[in-house]
Scaffold this motif. Structure first.
Motif, PDB file in Angstrom:
ATOM      1  N   SER A 159       0.848  -1.349   0.086  1.00 43.65           N
ATOM      2  CA  SER A 159       0.061  -0.178  -0.002  1.00 43.65           C
ATOM      3  C   SER A 159       1.032   1.317   0.089  1.00 43.65           C
ATOM      4  O   SER A 159       1.562   1.566   1.019  1.00 43.65           O
ATOM      5  CB  SER A 159      -0.848  -0.052   1.293  1.00 43.65           C
ATOM      6  N   ALA A 160       0.940   2.198  -0.969  1.00 46.52           N
ATOM      7  CA  ALA A 160       1.560   3.344  -1.222  1.00 46.52           C
ATOM      8  C   ALA A 160       0.867   4.317  -0.320  1.00 46.52           C
ATOM      9  O   ALA A 160       1.800   5.099   0.476  1.00 46.52           O
ATOM     10  CB  ALA A 160       1.459   3.956  -2.617  1.00 46.52           C
ATOM     11  N   THR A 161      -0.306   4.331   0.230  1.00 52.13           N
ATOM     12  CA  THR A 161      -0.820   5.091   0.993  1.00 52.13           C
ATOM     13  C   THR A 161      -0.354   4.941   2.270  1.00 52.13           C
ATOM     14  O   THR A 161      -0.019   5.861   3.023  1.00 52.13           O
ATOM     15  CB  THR A 161      -2.488   4.869   1.071  1.00 52.13           C
ATOM     16  N   LEU A 162      -0.183   3.914   2.790  1.00 56.70           N
ATOM     17  CA  LEU A 162       0.253   3.413   4.305  1.00 56.70           C
ATOM     18  C   LEU A 162       1.610   3.974   4.306  1.00 56.70           C
ATOM     19  O   LEU A 162       2.102   4.253   5.375  1.00 56.70           O
ATOM     20  CB  LEU A 162      -0.062   2.181   4.705  1.00 56.70           C
ATOM     21  N   THR A 163       2.193   3.452   3.172  1.00 52.51           N
ATOM     22  CA  THR A 163       3.920   3.825   3.185  1.00 52.51           C
ATOM     23  C   THR A 163       3.880   5.428   3.489  1.00 52.51           C
ATOM     24  O   THR A 163       4.723   5.933   4.105  1.00 52.51           O
ATOM     25  CB  THR A 163       4.518   3.448   1.976  1.00 52.51           C
ATOM     26  N   LEU A 164       3.119   6.302   2.629  1.00 55.66           N
ATOM     27  CA  LEU A 164       3.148   7.658   2.637  1.00 55.66           C
ATOM     28  C   LEU A 164       2.663   8.242   4.191  1.00 55.66           C
ATOM     29  O   LEU A 164       3.396   9.417   4.487  1.00 55.66           O
ATOM     30  CB  LEU A 164       2.501   8.203   1.606  1.00 55.66           C
ATOM     31  N   GLU A 165       1.847   7.337   4.664  1.00 60.42           N
ATOM     32  CA  GLU A 165       1.591   7.992   6.083  1.00 60.42           C
ATOM     33  C   GLU A 165       2.721   7.762   7.111  1.00 60.42           C
ATOM     34  O   GLU A 165       2.925   8.572   7.942  1.00 60.42           O
ATOM     35  CB  GLU A 165       0.304   7.287   6.491  1.00 60.42           C
ATOM     36  N   ARG A 166       3.344   6.753   6.975  1.00 62.08           N
ATOM     37  CA  ARG A 166       4.535   6.532   7.747  1.00 62.08           C
ATOM     38  C   ARG A 166       5.504   7.466   7.542  1.00 62.08           C
ATOM     39  O   ARG A 166       6.240   7.933   8.346  1.00 62.08           O
ATOM     40  CB  ARG A 166       5.205   4.993   7.704  1.00 62.08           C
TER      41      ARG A 166
END
Length: 222
Positions: free
Chosen positions: A48-55
């Motif tokens: 998930s790119a979304t979760l990676t960006l949140e981290r």
């Protein structure tokens, strides 16, 4: 005049302070390259790119709370390129939907994503949410327990010129380090828990992924 400048700075708020310019120094260029490669590796190792960006947003203090939101361009339309249709394994008459979003953390647009997906491989509830809301795609389809197969990943800009390891690092220059808008691009295939492809994405990561003080500059300030 000075009072007006102070008022405008106050109106700009924390977003302006959160995106300082990087100095154009050899150290800052090396740091920028190391961070881009770190982000690239993190994106490649998680579905998930979304979760990676949140981290990434949380680690670098880009917003509080560090939640990524999708800003959907509802008027966008783009045909599925032939090479991506082949990767998706669909016939020309298979229904395919298109979604273009900007993934933002606070005021920072970190990624611009083109997404083609097969509605027939999603649940009705997922399709309704994608049609009516701006929730990031990865969060909507999380129940599919999907995996990600990278088709290509490339830096669109390098802080260091070709041959720097032979000719040496570029000298420091006055002014900020010039960052282009697009820094990194990924093309990927998403597969559900049964290994069936259901989406292809083209994600372009922007200069806002570096919208925090350069590590070396921060250490100097300390």
């Amino acid at each position: 005049m000075k009072r007006l400048a102070l008022v405008l700075a106050a109106m700009a708020g924390p977003a302006a302070a959160a995106a300082p310019a990087w100095p154009d120094t050899p150290l800052a260029r090396v740091e920028a390259l190391a961070l881009l490669q770190t982000l690239n590796a993190d994106l490649l190792s998680h579905p998930s790119a979304t979760l990676t960006l949140e981290r990434w947003c949380q680690a670098h203090g880009l917003a509080d709370p560090p939640i990524v939101h999708a800003r959907r361009d509802r008027g966008a339309a783009r045909a599925l390129p032939d090479d991506l249709r082949q990767a998706l394994g669909t016939a020309p008459d298979t229904p395919v939907r298109y979604r273009r979003v900007r993934l933002a953390c606070g005021d920072h647009v970190l990624s611009e994503a083109d997404n083609w997906y097969l509605p027939g491989r999603l649940t009705d509830a997922m399709n309704r949410e994608l049609d009516t809301r701006d929730t990031p795609f990865g969060k909507v389809v999380a129940a599919l327990r999907f995996s990600r197969r990278t088709l290509s990943a490339r830096l669109l800009w390098s802080p260091l010129p070709a041959g720097w390891e032979i000719r040496g690092l570029p000298p420091a220059a006055p002014g900020p380090l010039p960052l282009p808008h697009a820094l990194l691009q990924h093309r990927a295939l998403l597969l559900d828990g049964q290994g069936r492809p259901f989406s292809v994405v083209v994600e372009t990561y922007t200069d806002q992924v570096l919208a925090f003080p350069a590590p070396g500059a921060r250490q100097d300030a300390d």
